[in-house]
Write an enzyme that holds these catalytic residues in place. Structure first.
Site, PDB file in Angstrom:
ATOM      1  N   GLU A   1       0.821  -1.222   0.000  1.00  0.00           N
ATOM      2  CA  GLU A   1       0.000   0.000   0.000  1.00  0.00           C
ATOM      3  C   GLU A   1       0.849   1.263   0.000  1.00  0.00           C
ATOM      4  O   GLU A   1       0.801   2.075   0.934  1.00  0.00           O
ATOM      5  CB  GLU A   1      -0.976   0.005   1.180  1.00  0.00           C
ATOM      6  CG  GLU A   1      -2.047  -1.058   1.066  1.00  0.00           C
ATOM      7  CD  GLU A   1      -3.135  -0.941   2.141  1.00  0.00           C
ATOM      8  OE1 GLU A   1      -3.099   0.006   2.940  1.00  0.00           O
ATOM      9  OE2 GLU A   1      -4.022  -1.807   2.163  1.00  0.00           O
TER      10      GLU A   1
ATOM     11  N   GLU B   1      -5.400  -8.305   0.161  1.00  0.00           N
ATOM     12  CA  GLU B   1      -6.136  -7.951   1.383  1.00  0.00           C
ATOM     13  C   GLU B   1      -7.581  -7.663   1.020  1.00  0.00           C
ATOM     14  O   GLU B   1      -7.859  -7.001   0.015  1.00  0.00           O
ATOM     15  CB  GLU B   1      -5.595  -6.669   2.053  1.00  0.00           C
ATOM     16  CG  GLU B   1      -4.321  -6.822   2.815  1.00  0.00           C
ATOM     17  CD  GLU B   1      -3.915  -5.542   3.558  1.00  0.00           C
ATOM     18  OE1 GLU B   1      -4.799  -4.722   3.901  1.00  0.00           O
ATOM     19  OE2 GLU B   1      -2.706  -5.368   3.773  1.00  0.00           O
TER      20      GLU B   1
HETATM   21  O1  IFM Z   1      -4.556  -3.007   8.891  1.00  0.00           O
HETATM   22  C1  IFM Z   1      -4.488  -2.456   7.619  1.00  0.00           C
HETATM   23  C2  IFM Z   1      -3.281  -2.984   6.874  1.00  0.00           C
HETATM   24  O2  IFM Z   1      -2.103  -2.767   7.564  1.00  0.00           O
HETATM   25  C3  IFM Z   1      -3.178  -2.323   5.521  1.00  0.00           C
HETATM   26  N1  IFM Z   1      -4.419  -2.408   4.811  1.00  0.00           N
HETATM   27  C4  IFM Z   1      -5.632  -2.052   5.482  1.00  0.00           C
HETATM   28  C5  IFM Z   1      -5.719  -2.777   6.809  1.00  0.00           C
HETATM   29  C6  IFM Z   1      -7.032  -2.388   7.544  1.00  0.00           C
HETATM   30  O3  IFM Z   1      -7.062  -1.020   7.787  1.00  0.00           O
END
Ligand code: IFM
Length: 442
Positions: A169, A352
């Site tokens: 990210e 994710e």
């Molecule tokens: O916890 C975070 C993660 O570290 C990065 N993506 C989003 C998740 C939820 O906010």
């Protein structure tokens, strides 16, 4: 969402879970780990809810075997984790920490024994504090130090780990850290943000080259947060412009530079002073897959309070929301998967996706279960419509440290009792395990 729950994903599809080092490992002061920028931020007043820290987190550093056994029990065939740069190189560069390197050896070997494919992400936001003291991501040198760190990991783990991601990210951590002032190191400065963006992109390119050279047969990707960006009021031109700028900052600035070789239009002219001859070729290196982190559509409207003048707006009143208020729209997920394929022409792994709650207690989480069911169905729809999606990693395996939110927001499919560190699979974990078994025809 009309998703077909009977859709069969292709054989070989990865069904996994994701975590990150600072959010679960704990053992912050053990075995020679150096401090990271998040250790520092957590100690600053009012930066993290309840003054919480990642010092202990889920104690995964000591309980990794139990966590691997949990994954095996759920039938996962892949696990994405990150290596903590300050555990491996306590000062960010120079001398390695043998005990830190050993920890990831043990973790990787346990995963392989359990027939779970390790997916290693080199950077999930925990920059060594020693490098922050030298300028952090606002310094161009950090890109080179990242490449050196990537080489240490590639040499050590490349014999057993085939799937590598450079950074998690890019847009989220640079925006929150350098523009919104919330994430570590807590800066709000447009020029620092632009520099950090470019240097993080350079780090990615240099990291890809190192991994390509040192991990023969490696499969290399990068993990981007891509969320549909909509104006709060589509009839208001200022809201539309705010959403367009937010879209560039959040969704496009990194993958466009890395995969198309240019910055998106609103950012290009602003970032130019920091771009040296040859940089775009250094950034735009061939990779093997696109990692997509997707949660919720975002709504935008102007916000004078941040350095870009664009910020969050409200979602429509009738939009369903998670327990932490994030809009839920599985069709947006399906559309993002289809659009990514057309724009970047790479296989996609959903690295994710998950549901956060501040209200659930214990292991009953019917709303998370429904979210996962509907989002996985939307992913099936994208596949049927031609998207090349090859895997899905739920965020997250465990409840964990949710950055500025501390431990109150829970994203795990496995409940963690932070008093006892007991792990208990939630209803959603049992559903996910059954779903995976069904997919395998077991
Ligand atoms: O916890 C975070 C993660 O570290 C990065 N993506 C989003 C998740 C939820 O906010």
């Amino acid at each position: 969402m009309t998703g077909r729950s009977d859709f069969r994903f292709p054989p070989g599809f990865r069904w996994g879970a994701s975590t990150s080092a600072y959010q679960i490992e704990g053992a912050a002061n053990e075995d020679g780990r150096g401090p990271s920028i998040w250790d520092t931020l957590c100690r600053m007043k009012d930066r993290v809810d309840n003054g919480e820290t990642g010092d202990v987190a889920c104690d995964h550093y000591h309980r990794y075997r139990e966590d691997v056994a949990l994954m095996r029990g759920l039938g996962l065939n892949a696990y994405r984790f990150s290596v903590a740069w300050p555990r491996v190189l306590p000062r960010g560069r120079g001398a390695v920490n043998a005990a830190g390197l050993d920890f990831y050896d043990r973790l990787i070997d346990s995963l392989l024994e359990a027939e779970i494919e390790p997916w290693l992400c080199l950077y999930h936001w925990d920059l060594p504090q020693a490098l922050q003291d030298l300028g952090g991501w606002a310094s161009r040198d950090t890109a080179g130090w990242f490449a050196d760190y990537a080489a240490v990991c590639a040499r050590r783990y490349g014999d057993r780990v085939k799937n590598w991601a450079t950074i998690n990210e890019f847009s989220v951590f640079t925006l929150f850290a350098y523009a919104f002032g919330a994430g570590a190191p807590g800066i709000s400065d447009r020029q620092e943000h632009l520099k950090a963006m470019h240097h993080v992109n350079l780090a990615h390119g240099a990291g890809v080259d190192v991994l390509r050279a040192l991990v023969p047969g490696g499969s290399i990707g990068a993990v981007h947060s891509v969320q549909t960006c909509r104006p709060e009021d589509p009839a208001n031109p200022e809201h539309c412009e705010s959403a367009a700028l937010f879209d560039e900052l959040w969704n496009l600035a990194f993958p466009d530079a890395q995969l198309l070789g240019h910055y998106p239009p609103r950012i290009a002219a602003l970032i130019e002073p920091y771009v040296q001859a040859g940089d775009m070729a250094r950034i735009c290196r061939p990779i093997d897959w696109f990692g997509l982190n997707h949660y919720a559509p975002m709504y935008s409207k102007p916000d004078d309070g941040n350095v870009w003048g664009c910020g969050w707006g409200a979602a429509p009143d009738d939009m369903p929301r998670t327990d932490i208020g994030w809009p839920m729209d599985p069709t947006a997920f399906r559309d993002v998967l289809l659009d990514l394929g057309k724009r970047y022409r790479l296989p996609v792994y959903v690295t994710e996706n998950g549901f956060g709650s501040k209200t659930e207690t214990g292991t009953d989480d019917p709303r998370r279960l429904a979210y996962l069911r509907d989002y996985i169905a939307a992913m099936g729809e994208a596949l049927m419509a031609g998207a090349d999606v090859r895997g899905y990693f739920v965020w997250s395996l465990l409840d964990n440290f949710e950055w500025n939110g501390g431990y109150a927001p829970r994203f795990g499919i496995v409940h963690v009792d932070y008093e006892t560190q007991a792990r208990t699979p939630k209803e959603s974990a049992r559903w996910y395990a059954d779903f995976i078994r069904g997919q395998r025809g077991v």
